[in-house]
Each structure stands twice: as structure tokens, then as C-alpha cells.
Design an enzyme around this catalytic site. Sequence first.
Site, PDB file in Angstrom:
ATOM      1  N   THR A  32       0.858  -1.086  -0.056  1.00  0.00           N
ATOM      2  CA  THR A  32      -0.027  -0.150  -0.127  1.00  0.00           C
ATOM      3  C   THR A  32       0.922   1.364  -0.045  1.00  0.00           C
ATOM      4  OG1 THR A  32      -1.488  -1.255   1.265  1.00  0.00           O
ATOM      5  CG2 THR A  32      -1.838   1.218   1.392  1.00  0.00           C
ATOM      6  N   GLY A  70      -5.107  -5.492  -1.139  1.00  0.00           N
ATOM      7  CA  GLY A  70      -6.165  -6.243  -0.546  1.00  0.00           C
ATOM      8  C   GLY A  70      -6.244  -7.586  -0.853  1.00  0.00           C
ATOM      9  N   ARG A  74      -6.351 -10.472   1.966  1.00  0.00           N
ATOM     10  CA  ARG A  74      -7.344 -11.721   1.905  1.00  0.00           C
ATOM     11  C   ARG A  74      -6.679 -13.237   1.976  1.00  0.00           C
ATOM     12  NH1 ARG A  74      -9.989  -7.551  -0.576  1.00  0.00           N
ATOM     13  NH2 ARG A  74      -9.283  -7.911  -2.652  1.00  0.00           N
ATOM     14  N   SER A  80      -7.747  -6.101   7.823  1.00  0.00           N
ATOM     15  CA  SER A  80      -8.071  -5.600   9.417  1.00  0.00           C
ATOM     16  C   SER A  80      -8.683  -4.347   8.813  1.00  0.00           C
ATOM     17  CB  SER A  80      -6.705  -5.326   9.824  1.00  0.00           C
ATOM     18  OG  SER A  80      -5.669  -4.479   9.242  1.00  0.00           O
ATOM     19  N   ASP A  91      -5.314   6.278  -0.909  1.00  0.00           N
ATOM     20  CA  ASP A  91      -6.030   6.577  -2.165  1.00  0.00           C
ATOM     21  C   ASP A  91      -6.167   7.902  -2.419  1.00  0.00           C
ATOM     22  OD1 ASP A  91      -6.317   3.621  -2.458  1.00  0.00           O
ATOM     23  OD2 ASP A  91      -8.559   3.722  -2.260  1.00  0.00           O
TER      24      ASP A  91
HETATM   25  C1  LIG Z   1       1.318   2.148 -24.474  1.00  0.00           C
HETATM   26  C2  LIG Z   1       0.814   3.240 -23.761  1.00  0.00           C
HETATM   27  C3  LIG Z   1      -0.486   3.716 -23.844  1.00  0.00           C
HETATM   28  C4  LIG Z   1      -0.733   4.678 -23.041  1.00  0.00           C
HETATM   29  C5  LIG Z   1      -2.415   4.533 -22.678  1.00  0.00           C
HETATM   30  C6  LIG Z   1      -2.592   4.460 -21.194  1.00  0.00           C
HETATM   31  C7  LIG Z   1      -2.627   3.176 -20.740  1.00  0.00           C
HETATM   32  C8  LIG Z   1      -2.690   3.127 -19.122  1.00  0.00           C
HETATM   33  C9  LIG Z   1      -3.638   3.958 -18.896  1.00  0.00           C
HETATM   34  C10 LIG Z   1      -4.412   3.681 -17.541  1.00  0.00           C
HETATM   35  C11 LIG Z   1      -4.635   2.581 -16.497  1.00  0.00           C
HETATM   36  C12 LIG Z   1      -5.215   3.075 -15.511  1.00  0.00           C
HETATM   37  C13 LIG Z   1      -5.311   1.885 -14.529  1.00  0.00           C
HETATM   38  C14 LIG Z   1      -6.048   2.361 -13.312  1.00  0.00           C
HETATM   39  C15 LIG Z   1      -6.421   1.205 -12.480  1.00  0.00           C
HETATM   40  C16 LIG Z   1      -7.057   1.465 -11.292  1.00  0.00           C
HETATM   41  C17 LIG Z   1      -7.121   0.470 -10.285  1.00  0.00           C
HETATM   42  C18 LIG Z   1      -7.453   0.882  -9.069  1.00  0.00           C
HETATM   43  O1  LIG Z   1      -6.776   1.411  -8.247  1.00  0.00           O
HETATM   44  O2  LIG Z   1      -8.738   0.910  -8.652  1.00  0.00           O
HETATM   45  C19 LIG Z   1      -8.930   1.093  -7.509  1.00  0.00           C
HETATM   46  C20 LIG Z   1     -10.711   0.897  -7.239  1.00  0.00           C
HETATM   47  C21 LIG Z   1     -10.914   1.258  -5.837  1.00  0.00           C
HETATM   48  O3  LIG Z   1     -10.272   0.535  -4.974  1.00  0.00           O
HETATM   49  P1  LIG Z   1     -10.711   0.406  -3.385  1.00  0.00           P
HETATM   50  O4  LIG Z   1     -12.082  -0.431  -3.033  1.00  0.00           O
HETATM   51  O5  LIG Z   1      -9.221   0.116  -2.750  1.00  0.00           O
HETATM   52  O6  LIG Z   1     -10.917   1.964  -3.010  1.00  0.00           O
HETATM   53  C22 LIG Z   1     -11.934   2.558  -2.530  1.00  0.00           C
HETATM   54  C23 LIG Z   1     -12.378   3.600  -3.426  1.00  0.00           C
HETATM   55  O7  LIG Z   1     -11.295   4.618  -3.437  1.00  0.00           O
HETATM   56  C24 LIG Z   1     -13.642   4.678  -2.888  1.00  0.00           C
HETATM   57  O8  LIG Z   1     -13.381   5.761  -3.689  1.00  0.00           O
HETATM   58  P2  LIG Z   1     -14.739   6.207  -4.348  1.00  0.00           P
HETATM   59  O9  LIG Z   1     -15.259   5.219  -5.358  1.00  0.00           O
HETATM   60  O10 LIG Z   1     -16.013   6.338  -3.244  1.00  0.00           O
HETATM   61  O11 LIG Z   1     -14.636   7.548  -5.008  1.00  0.00           O
HETATM   62  C25 LIG Z   1     -13.434   4.842  -1.332  1.00  0.00           C
HETATM   63  O12 LIG Z   1     -14.636   5.240  -1.096  1.00  0.00           O
HETATM   64  C26 LIG Z   1     -12.788   3.658  -0.629  1.00  0.00           C
HETATM   65  O13 LIG Z   1     -12.815   4.208   0.617  1.00  0.00           O
HETATM   66  C27 LIG Z   1     -11.822   2.907  -1.135  1.00  0.00           C
HETATM   67  O14 LIG Z   1     -11.490   1.832  -0.158  1.00  0.00           O
HETATM   68  O15 LIG Z   1     -10.586  -0.696  -7.566  1.00  0.00           O
HETATM   69  C28 LIG Z   1     -11.448  -1.111  -8.372  1.00  0.00           C
HETATM   70  O16 LIG Z   1     -12.392  -0.398  -8.704  1.00  0.00           O
HETATM   71  C29 LIG Z   1     -11.152  -2.430  -8.986  1.00  0.00           C
HETATM   72  C30 LIG Z   1     -11.558  -2.372 -10.485  1.00  0.00           C
HETATM   73  C31 LIG Z   1     -10.208  -1.694 -11.249  1.00  0.00           C
HETATM   74  C32 LIG Z   1     -10.731  -1.822 -12.770  1.00  0.00           C
HETATM   75  C33 LIG Z   1      -9.283  -1.319 -13.552  1.00  0.00           C
HETATM   76  C34 LIG Z   1      -9.482  -1.323 -15.033  1.00  0.00           C
HETATM   77  C35 LIG Z   1      -8.324  -0.907 -15.675  1.00  0.00           C
HETATM   78  C36 LIG Z   1      -8.806  -0.704 -17.144  1.00  0.00           C
HETATM   79  C37 LIG Z   1      -7.703  -0.553 -17.766  1.00  0.00           C
HETATM   80  C38 LIG Z   1      -6.227  -0.751 -17.611  1.00  0.00           C
HETATM   81  C39 LIG Z   1      -5.547  -0.631 -18.817  1.00  0.00           C
HETATM   82  C40 LIG Z   1      -4.222  -1.131 -18.443  1.00  0.00           C
HETATM   83  C41 LIG Z   1      -3.252  -0.718 -19.691  1.00  0.00           C
HETATM   84  C42 LIG Z   1      -1.687  -0.881 -19.142  1.00  0.00           C
HETATM   85  C43 LIG Z   1      -0.880  -0.483 -20.124  1.00  0.00           C
HETATM   86  C44 LIG Z   1       0.481  -0.073 -19.632  1.00  0.00           C
HETATM   87  C45 LIG Z   1       1.379   0.428 -20.826  1.00  0.00           C
HETATM   88  N1  LIG Z   2      -2.576  -2.819   3.651  1.00  0.00           N
HETATM   89  C1  LIG Z   2      -3.799  -3.286   3.594  1.00  0.00           C
HETATM   90  C2  LIG Z   2      -4.726  -2.870   2.344  1.00  0.00           C
HETATM   91  C3  LIG Z   2      -6.031  -3.494   2.170  1.00  0.00           C
HETATM   92  N2  LIG Z   2      -6.418  -4.330   3.201  1.00  0.00           N
HETATM   93  C4  LIG Z   2      -7.818  -4.767   3.127  1.00  0.00           C
HETATM   94  O1  LIG Z   2      -8.327  -5.115   1.682  1.00  0.00           O
HETATM   95  C5  LIG Z   2      -9.317  -4.204   1.647  1.00  0.00           C
HETATM   96  C6  LIG Z   2      -9.260  -3.461   0.219  1.00  0.00           C
HETATM   97  O2  LIG Z   2      -9.108  -4.311  -0.856  1.00  0.00           O
HETATM   98  P1  LIG Z   2      -8.809  -3.871  -2.280  1.00  0.00           P
HETATM   99  O3  LIG Z   2      -8.681  -5.083  -3.055  1.00  0.00           O
HETATM  100  O4  LIG Z   2      -9.646  -2.844  -2.686  1.00  0.00           O
HETATM  101  O5  LIG Z   2      -7.305  -3.447  -2.088  1.00  0.00           O
HETATM  102  C7  LIG Z   2      -9.502  -3.323   2.887  1.00  0.00           C
HETATM  103  O6  LIG Z   2     -10.733  -2.830   3.152  1.00  0.00           O
HETATM  104  C8  LIG Z   2      -8.820  -4.113   3.951  1.00  0.00           C
HETATM  105  O7  LIG Z   2      -9.617  -4.960   4.391  1.00  0.00           O
HETATM  106  C9  LIG Z   2      -5.801  -4.884   4.344  1.00  0.00           C
HETATM  107  O8  LIG Z   2      -6.115  -5.408   5.200  1.00  0.00           O
HETATM  108  N3  LIG Z   2      -4.387  -4.237   4.538  1.00  0.00           N
HETATM  109 MG   LIG Z   3      -7.653   1.572  -2.544  1.00  0.00          MG
HETATM  110 MG   LIG Z   4      -6.353  -1.650  -2.002  1.00  0.00          MG
END
Ligand SMILES: CCCCCCCC/C=C\CCCCCCCC(=O)OC[C@H](COP(=O)(O)O[C@@H]1[C@H](O)[C@H](OP(=O)(O)O)[C@@H](O)[C@H](O)[C@H]1O)OC(=O)CCCCCCC/C=C\CCCCCCCC
Ligand SMILES: Nc1ccn([C@@H]2O[C@H](COP(=O)(O)O)[C@@H](O)[C@H]2O)c(=O)n1
Ligand SMILES: [Mg+2]
Ligand SMILES: [Mg+2]
Length: 225
Positions: A32, A70, A74, A80, A91
Site C-alpha cells: 500500500t 487487499g 485476503r 484489518s 487512495d
Molecule cells: C502504450 C501506452 C499507452 C498509454 C495509454 C494509457 C494506458 C494506461 C492507462 C491507464 C491505466 C489505469 C489503470 C487504473 C487502474 C485503477 C485501479 C485501481 O486502483 O482501482 C481502485 C479501485 C477502488 O479500490 P478500493 O476499493 O481500494 O478503493 C475505494 C475507493 O477509493 C472509494 O472511492 P470512491 O469510489 O468512493 O470515490 C473509497 O470510498 C473507498 O474508501 C476505497 O476503499 O479498484 C477498483 O475499482 C477495482 C477495479 C479496477 C479496474 C481497473 C480497470 C483498468 C482498465 C484498464 C487498464 C489498462 C491497462 C493498460 C496498461 C498499459 C500499460 C502500458
Molecule cells: N494494507 C492493506 C490493504 C487492504 N487491506 C484490506 O483490503 C481491503 C481493500 O481491498 P482492495 O482489493 O480494494 O485493495 C481493505 O478494506 C482491507 O480490508 C488490508 O487489510 N491491508
Molecule cells: Mg484503495
Molecule cells: Mg487496495
Amino acid sequence: MLNKYARAFFTRVLTPFAAFLIRRGVSPDTVTLLGTAGVVAGALVFFPRGEFFWGTIVITLFVFSDLVDGNMARQLGRTSRWGAFLDSTLDRVADGAIFGGFALWYAGNGNNNVLCAVSIFCLASGQVVSYTKARGESIGLPVAVNGLVERAERLVISLVAAGLAGFHKFGVPGIQILLPIALWVVAVGSLVTLIQRVVTVRRESAEAEAAAEREKASHGSEAAQ
Ligand SMILES: CCCCCCCC/C=C\CCCCCCCC(=O)OC[C@H](COP(=O)(O)O[C@@H]1[C@H](O)[C@H](OP(=O)(O)O)[C@@H](O)[C@H](O)[C@H]1O)OC(=O)CCCCCCC/C=C\CCCCCCCC
Ligand SMILES: Nc1ccn([C@@H]2O[C@H](COP(=O)(O)O)[C@@H](O)[C@H]2O)c(=O)n1
Ligand SMILES: [Mg+2]
Ligand SMILES: [Mg+2]
């Protein structure tokens, strides 16, 4: 939407890598922290100088740590409250650096006050969108809505556009327009999401108060009998 549909796919893809890190004795918290440091460095070193291609490459390499940490927790059976707090808090730091990096570019050599303001709006509205959920949940409401543009959408829209806009430096004409378009989309989408979440919290809050009133009234009538 991405959180719902893409997470399962990335979980499958990243699980072997998360297992590898566990075997090497790396902790989820380390992932993280290092992931956030990489995103912040990529955004603040490259974006303010208009190096959008290399900035996006560095950020992309590190941003997936948010899905790995995460996953590791898991697999270890060690999720935790501390981990959840650290993950969500960092984030916000990473998002601040990404949109702050865009704002610094437009305030400097990018020379565009409107896009600087739009970048700052994306930064602030993204933080408030996340806060609505955290605060709603902290006062005991389910906040049963995600909304149009969650964090994953904010990141994918802005980073894909920034990465492609970066090809301008390699001689691709006109492509830099993608970044302003993406910033406007994220700004409007974040505003819509904010409204969706506020409306949901207001409804859930009214329902919770009404349920509490009914409960009080039924206890009152029981006591009178
Ligand atoms: C040749 C080069 C060409 C250039 C083009 C660009 C290519 C690369 C471009 C972009 C890649 C971007 C990837 C972004 C991936 C994001 C992953 C990520 O971190 O998602 C986080 C998200 C949320 O996770 P959490 O549950 O931990 O977080 C919660 C969230 O923050 C809540 O916020 P809120 O939504 O409410 O605003 C908070 O409330 C909460 O507290 C917090 O816990 O995770 C996800 O959603 C999971 C799904 C991820 C989906 C990723 C899709 C990626 C799509 C395309 C990738 C393309 C990769 C290409 C790579 C090329 C490399 C050269
Ligand atoms: N250092 C950490 C980071 C995350 N967690 C647990 O994972 C959940 C988030 O999952 P993501 O797939 O979105 O990364 C978070 O709510 C925690 O339960 C942790 O224990 N320690
Ligand atoms: Mg996160
Ligand atoms: Mg995470």
C-alpha cells in the site's frame, strides 16, 4: 461499474503476483505504502512538466498495487480495520497527486487557467465523493449507491487520456486534446456522482429517522398497556 465488473478479472490476474509477494515476506501495508509513493512520484515528477506518457507509465506500474494489497491481505486471512483505513486514506493522497499534477501543468507551461480550475475541481470533487460514502457509513447508514463515476472510473478515464495525450511529444498531432476532454468528463461525472450519493444519504437518513420514530412510538404504546 468497473469496480463491479473489472475487479473479478483483475483479482484472477493479480492473485499469483500477490502470492509471490507473500512468499517473499512482503506485507500488504508495504505494498500500500510503496504503491502510493510510486503513484505520487510519477504524477508530481512528470505531469507538471507535460511528460504525460512517462507519467502515465510510471503511475500505471504502481496504481495496481491498490488491487494487490487487499488481495494479499485476503490470502493471508489478515484483512484489518487498520488496513482498510490505510488503503482508503492513501487512495486520497494518490488521487490528490494525479489531479494536482494536471493542475500544476496547466498553471505553468500548459498555460490554461480554465483547465487548471477543472483539474482542481476533479481533485476536490473526487475527494468529496469518497467522503460522502465514508461519512454516511460512519453515521450508520448503508449508503447503498456507488454512482456514475467512482474512483476506478476517475483513474481509468484520466490516465488513459493522459497516456495517449503524451504521444503528442512523439509527434502525433492533435492527440493532446484527449486530456482536456477527459478532465471535463471526470468533472461532470464526479458532480453527478456527488449528487447521487447526497440524495441517497438524505433518503436513507430520513428512512432511519422514521424507523426510529416508529420504534419509539411502539415502545411508548407497549409501556402504556
Ligand atoms: C502504450 C501506452 C499507452 C498509454 C495509454 C494509457 C494506458 C494506461 C492507462 C491507464 C491505466 C489505469 C489503470 C487504473 C487502474 C485503477 C485501479 C485501481 O486502483 O482501482 C481502485 C479501485 C477502488 O479500490 P478500493 O476499493 O481500494 O478503493 C475505494 C475507493 O477509493 C472509494 O472511492 P470512491 O469510489 O468512493 O470515490 C473509497 O470510498 C473507498 O474508501 C476505497 O476503499 O479498484 C477498483 O475499482 C477495482 C477495479 C479496477 C479496474 C481497473 C480497470 C483498468 C482498465 C484498464 C487498464 C489498462 C491497462 C493498460 C496498461 C498499459 C500499460 C502500458
Ligand atoms: N494494507 C492493506 C490493504 C487492504 N487491506 C484490506 O483490503 C481491503 C481493500 O481491498 P482492495 O482489493 O480494494 O485493495 C481493505 O478494506 C482491507 O480490508 C488490508 O487489510 N491491508
Ligand atoms: Mg484503495
Ligand atoms: Mg487496495
